[in-house]
Design a protein around this motif. Sequence first.
Motif, PDB file in Angstrom:
ATOM      1  N   TYR A  84      76.078  73.578  81.272  1.00  0.00           N
ATOM      2  CA  TYR A  84      75.745  73.387  79.865  1.00  0.00           C
ATOM      3  C   TYR A  84      76.750  74.143  79.011  1.00  0.00           C
ATOM      4  CZ  TYR A  84      73.698  78.086  79.884  1.00  0.00           C
ATOM      5  OH  TYR A  84      73.512  79.440  79.998  1.00  0.00           O
ATOM      6  N   LYS A  85      76.956  73.628  77.814  1.00  0.00           N
ATOM      7  CA  LYS A  85      77.820  74.274  76.827  1.00  0.00           C
ATOM      8  C   LYS A  85      77.103  74.172  75.490  1.00  0.00           C
ATOM      9  CE  LYS A  85      82.051  73.026  79.228  1.00  0.00           C
ATOM     10  NZ  LYS A  85      83.327  72.348  79.180  1.00  0.00           N
ATOM     11  N   VAL A  86      77.093  75.280  74.765  1.00  0.00           N
ATOM     12  CA  VAL A  86      76.432  75.292  73.464  1.00  0.00           C
ATOM     13  C   VAL A  86      77.212  76.179  72.509  1.00  0.00           C
ATOM     14  CG1 VAL A  86      74.835  77.124  74.156  1.00  0.00           C
ATOM     15  CG2 VAL A  86      74.208  75.637  72.275  1.00  0.00           C
ATOM     16  N   ALA A  87      77.354  75.713  71.268  1.00  0.00           N
ATOM     17  CA  ALA A  87      77.995  76.509  70.224  1.00  0.00           C
ATOM     18  C   ALA A  87      76.902  77.199  69.420  1.00  0.00           C
ATOM     19  CB  ALA A  87      78.843  75.624  69.319  1.00  0.00           C
ATOM     20  N   VAL A  88      77.096  78.489  69.178  1.00  0.00           N
ATOM     21  CA  VAL A  88      76.127  79.269  68.410  1.00  0.00           C
ATOM     22  C   VAL A  88      76.843  79.870  67.210  1.00  0.00           C
ATOM     23  CG1 VAL A  88      74.542  81.233  68.450  1.00  0.00           C
ATOM     24  CG2 VAL A  88      74.810  79.813  70.489  1.00  0.00           C
ATOM     25  N   LYS A  89      76.334  79.552  66.025  1.00  0.00           N
ATOM     26  CA  LYS A  89      76.933  80.070  64.796  1.00  0.00           C
ATOM     27  C   LYS A  89      76.361  81.446  64.474  1.00  0.00           C
ATOM     28  CE  LYS A  89      77.653  75.543  62.771  1.00  0.00           C
ATOM     29  NZ  LYS A  89      77.280  74.642  61.689  1.00  0.00           N
ATOM     30  N   GLY A  90      77.187  82.276  63.888  1.00  0.00           N
ATOM     31  CA  GLY A  90      76.739  83.567  63.397  1.00  0.00           C
ATOM     32  C   GLY A  90      76.861  84.685  64.404  1.00  0.00           C
ATOM     33  N   ASP A  91      77.214  85.846  63.903  1.00  0.00           N
ATOM     34  CA  ASP A  91      77.318  87.059  64.710  1.00  0.00           C
ATOM     35  C   ASP A  91      75.944  87.703  64.765  1.00  0.00           C
ATOM     36  OD1 ASP A  91      77.776  89.897  65.392  1.00  0.00           O
ATOM     37  OD2 ASP A  91      79.896  89.356  65.233  1.00  0.00           O
ATOM     38  N   ARG A  92      75.434  87.944  65.945  1.00  0.00           N
ATOM     39  CA  ARG A  92      74.074  88.491  66.127  1.00  0.00           C
ATOM     40  C   ARG A  92      74.069  90.012  66.176  1.00  0.00           C
ATOM     41  NH1 ARG A  92      71.119  84.499  64.326  1.00  0.00           N
ATOM     42  NH2 ARG A  92      72.422  82.701  64.725  1.00  0.00           N
ATOM     43  N   GLN A  93      75.207  90.622  65.912  1.00  0.00           N
ATOM     44  CA  GLN A  93      75.384  92.073  65.836  1.00  0.00           C
ATOM     45  C   GLN A  93      74.688  92.797  66.972  1.00  0.00           C
ATOM     46  OE1 GLN A  93      74.345  92.852  61.786  1.00  0.00           O
ATOM     47  NE2 GLN A  93      75.994  91.569  61.041  1.00  0.00           N
ATOM     48  N   ASP A  94      73.633  93.560  66.721  1.00  0.00           N
ATOM     49  CA  ASP A  94      73.009  94.339  67.802  1.00  0.00           C
ATOM     50  C   ASP A  94      71.751  93.686  68.371  1.00  0.00           C
ATOM     51  OD1 ASP A  94      71.351  94.806  65.662  1.00  0.00           O
ATOM     52  OD2 ASP A  94      71.082  96.932  66.086  1.00  0.00           O
ATOM     53  N   GLN A  95      71.581  92.386  68.138  1.00  0.00           N
ATOM     54  CA  GLN A  95      70.436  91.697  68.725  1.00  0.00           C
ATOM     55  C   GLN A  95      70.649  91.493  70.223  1.00  0.00           C
ATOM     56  OE1 GLN A  95      69.838  88.039  66.583  1.00  0.00           O
ATOM     57  NE2 GLN A  95      68.916  89.070  64.834  1.00  0.00           N
ATOM     58  N   GLN A  96      69.550  91.410  70.964  1.00  0.00           N
ATOM     59  CA  GLN A  96      69.615  91.095  72.393  1.00  0.00           C
ATOM     60  C   GLN A  96      69.522  89.581  72.518  1.00  0.00           C
ATOM     61  OE1 GLN A  96      66.161  93.401  73.485  1.00  0.00           O
ATOM     62  NE2 GLN A  96      67.455  94.863  74.559  1.00  0.00           N
ATOM     63  N   CYS A  97      70.547  88.958  73.078  1.00  0.00           N
ATOM     64  CA  CYS A  97      70.575  87.506  73.196  1.00  0.00           C
ATOM     65  C   CYS A  97      70.627  87.099  74.665  1.00  0.00           C
ATOM     66  CB  CYS A  97      71.765  86.932  72.442  1.00  0.00           C
ATOM     67  SG  CYS A  97      71.726  87.312  70.671  1.00  0.00           S
ATOM     68  N   PHE A  98      70.004  85.962  74.965  1.00  0.00           N
ATOM     69  CA  PHE A  98      69.962  85.502  76.344  1.00  0.00           C
ATOM     70  C   PHE A  98      69.769  83.998  76.392  1.00  0.00           C
ATOM     71  CE2 PHE A  98      65.855  86.902  74.850  1.00  0.00           C
ATOM     72  CZ  PHE A  98      64.980  85.888  75.212  1.00  0.00           C
ATOM     73  N   ALA A  99      70.241  83.415  77.484  1.00  0.00           N
ATOM     74  CA  ALA A  99      69.973  82.009  77.793  1.00  0.00           C
ATOM     75  C   ALA A  99      68.679  81.995  78.601  1.00  0.00           C
ATOM     76  CB  ALA A  99      71.127  81.420  78.603  1.00  0.00           C
ATOM     77  N   LYS A 100      67.877  80.963  78.411  1.00  0.00           N
ATOM     78  CA  LYS A 100      66.576  80.881  79.075  1.00  0.00           C
ATOM     79  C   LYS A 100      66.333  79.456  79.559  1.00  0.00           C
ATOM     80  CE  LYS A 100      61.694  81.611  78.258  1.00  0.00           C
ATOM     81  NZ  LYS A 100      60.653  82.111  77.368  1.00  0.00           N
ATOM     82  N   LEU A 101      65.827  79.345  80.796  1.00  0.00           N
ATOM     83  CA  LEU A 101      65.472  78.033  81.326  1.00  0.00           C
ATOM     84  C   LEU A 101      64.272  77.480  80.567  1.00  0.00           C
ATOM     85  CD1 LEU A 101      65.673  78.658  85.177  1.00  0.00           C
ATOM     86  CD2 LEU A 101      67.318  77.434  83.748  1.00  0.00           C
ATOM     87  N   VAL A 102      64.322  76.183  80.252  1.00  0.00           N
ATOM     88  CA  VAL A 102      63.212  75.539  79.550  1.00  0.00           C
ATOM     89  C   VAL A 102      62.568  74.469  80.406  1.00  0.00           C
ATOM     90  CG1 VAL A 102      62.562  74.172  77.517  1.00  0.00           C
ATOM     91  CG2 VAL A 102      64.250  76.006  77.301  1.00  0.00           C
ATOM     92  N   HIS A 103      63.396  73.597  81.030  1.00  0.00           N
ATOM     93  CA  HIS A 103      62.828  72.463  81.764  1.00  0.00           C
ATOM     94  C   HIS A 103      63.812  71.953  82.818  1.00  0.00           C
ATOM     95  CE1 HIS A 103      60.733  68.693  82.536  1.00  0.00           C
ATOM     96  NE2 HIS A 103      61.871  68.073  82.343  1.00  0.00           N
ATOM     97  N   SER A 104      63.259  71.558  83.953  1.00  0.00           N
ATOM     98  CA  SER A 104      64.029  70.875  84.997  1.00  0.00           C
ATOM     99  C   SER A 104      63.518  69.450  85.119  1.00  0.00           C
ATOM    100  CB  SER A 104      63.856  71.580  86.341  1.00  0.00           C
ATOM    101  OG  SER A 104      64.378  70.772  87.386  1.00  0.00           O
ATOM    102  N   PRO A 105      64.409  68.477  85.180  1.00  0.00           N
ATOM    103  CA  PRO A 105      63.972  67.097  85.345  1.00  0.00           C
ATOM    104  C   PRO A 105      63.630  66.750  86.800  1.00  0.00           C
ATOM    105  CG  PRO A 105      66.342  67.156  85.210  1.00  0.00           C
ATOM    106  CD  PRO A 105      65.859  68.571  84.994  1.00  0.00           C
ATOM    107  N   LEU A 106      63.903  67.668  87.738  1.00  0.00           N
ATOM    108  CA  LEU A 106      63.628  67.401  89.147  1.00  0.00           C
ATOM    109  C   LEU A 106      62.160  67.681  89.452  1.00  0.00           C
ATOM    110  CD1 LEU A 106      66.783  68.987  90.831  1.00  0.00           C
ATOM    111  CD2 LEU A 106      66.432  66.627  90.086  1.00  0.00           C
TER     112      LEU A 106
END
Length: 166
Positions: A84-106
Amino acid sequence: MEMARSSVPLIAVLCVSLLPLAAMAIGTPFHIEGSVYCDTCRFGFETVATKYITGARVRIMCKDRVTLKQDVVGEAVTGHKGIYKVAVKGDRQDQQCFAKLVHSPLRKCQVPDPGRSTATVILTRSNGAASTRHFANAMGFFREEPLRGCAALRRYYLADGDSRAI
């Protein structure tokens, strides 16, 4: 007096040349890339039996360290080879950011691996990172039942790659 005059043009040149770079960095989105897989043997890590998932959904979340409020800042669906590739706008400075699984089609691979269901992503320029391209660790779903041959594969890994163990 001569020294003061000669440094003024240098400071002016630096300000004029660095200002567009700073403005570009602020407006340029971050590009996050990662992958999603089905852990077909339920080992908790990628193996030669791993199947990468096309069509899995991933969300990019950021949490404020003070209020603990979470915001969705991006979403993506995996393509070929589970990437996957995703563009994220904006600087999140000192926020904790993470990618998270949502759904599997299998159908037989929908339980997120608790140890591999999220991946930290860096969404700030304040840490000195010059690149806007960032990679997240691979994330995985567990298959309901391990594939046949996983016991032999486990022996192989425990034997430190000795091909006679298979």
